[in-house]
Design a protein around this motif. Structure first.
Motif, short mmCIF file in Angstrom:
data_model
loop_
_atom_site.label_atom_id
_atom_site.label_comp_id
_atom_site.label_asym_id
_atom_site.label_seq_id
_atom_site.Cartn_x
_atom_site.Cartn_y
_atom_site.Cartn_z
N UNK A 108 0.75 -1.42 0.09
CA UNK A 108 0.40 0.31 0.08
C UNK A 108 0.93 1.68 -0.11
N UNK A 109 1.81 1.06 1.15
CA UNK A 109 2.66 2.63 0.98
C UNK A 109 3.58 3.03 -0.57
N UNK A 110 4.06 1.32 -1.23
CA UNK A 110 4.63 1.28 -2.04
C UNK A 110 3.79 1.76 -3.14
N UNK A 111 3.15 1.88 -3.01
CA UNK A 111 1.37 2.23 -4.28
C UNK A 111 1.69 3.48 -4.14
N UNK A 112 1.46 3.88 -3.33
CA UNK A 112 0.72 5.25 -2.73
C UNK A 112 2.77 6.31 -3.29
#
Length: 272
Positions: free
Chosen positions: A182-186
């Motif tokens: 989720x953090x990488x996608x953001x």
């Protein structure tokens, strides 16, 4: 092929100082686990094929369960740890070297292996005490769930501990995996083109390995708890061995082809 591919990459990572980074050390541990898991299946399988005897002693059966179950636990926990490592590298690059030191890498790997060994030892200690009413397991390899089903004695403790272990081995590692991606996608959505390229190049093999392993494990768990009479027996056998055969082959090939540093070093070794 499994032994050659994984041993090659373990040797490359160990011998090349440029690969002595956390990501590659985690990969080395993963490749060692692939060899370990294969050792829990193929020697027993080859003995049965050569001798044409489809029986196995109780101690060897429990030994095989120990090897296969610890392999699966270490594999999933390693993939969770690698996802967290990618999160730090992509989302916190300035803090990466201080938060992922060599001592922490060694500690993480040691904890994963020790935790998996202890968890499976407890599982086996609960199964060994059971009084069995049968001795036939309709499977290519020994399975703790099927042994518990053969028991005449009370299995409530086994069932409760089995649920706890399932939560610890599957759902707990899912937390860092989901959080990390989720953090990488953001970051990818708002970051530069270079950041997106870095994320794609390092996360693609990890995601592919994770999905491949989850597919094999999900099918195996579903098959163990249902009859699946409509599925041809040969297909059932192949799919039940999927996570023990395809994953050890898939990982070294995927990481060897997709990781540029490993690919270049392998090319220099074979095409001098």
């Amino acid at each position: 092929m499994i032994v050659f591919a994984n041993s090659l990459l373990i040797g490359v990572i160990c011998m090349k100082r440029s690969l002595h980074e956390p990501m590659y050390i985690f990969l080395c541990s993963l490749f060692v686990n692939e060899l370990y898991g294969s050792a829990g299946l193929f020697p027993f399988l080859l003995i049965q094929l050569v001798s044409d005897i489809h029986t196995i002693s109780a101690p060897l059966c429990f030994l095989q369960i120990f090897c296969i179950y610890t392999y699966a636990s270490i594999e999933f926990c390693s993939l969770a740890l690698m996802s967290y490592d990618r999160y730090l590298a992509i989302c916190c690059p300035l803090q990466y070297n201080t938060r992922m030191t060599s001592n922490k890498v060694a500690l993480f790997i040691a904890v994963i292996w020790l935790y998996s060994f202890i968890e499976v030892l407890i599982t086996l200690s609960l199964s060994v005490r059971l009084q069995l009413c049968g001795n036939i397991i309709n499977k290519v390899y020994c399975d703790n769930y099927l042994i518990v089903k053969l028991a005449c004695s009370d299995t409530r403790v086994n069932n409760i501990y089995g649920i706890i272990v399932t939560i610890l081995v599957i759902f707990v590692p899912l937390i860092p995996i989901i959080f990390s991606y989720i953090k990488i996608l953001q970051i990818c959505l708002v970051g530069s083109k270079e950041t997106r390229q870095k994320a794609v190049s390092t996360c693609t093999p990890h995601l592919a390995s994770l999905l491949n392993f989850c597919f094999g494990c999900c099918f195996e768990a579903f098959k163990s708890r249902s009859d699946m009479i409509s599925v041809p027996s040969v297909l059932r056998i192949i799919l039940s061995l999927y996570f023990l055969i395809c994953q050890p082959l898939f990982n070294p090939i995927m990481y060897g082809l997709r990781m540029s540093k490993i690919r270049q070093i392998c090319k220099s070794v074979f095409f001098r």
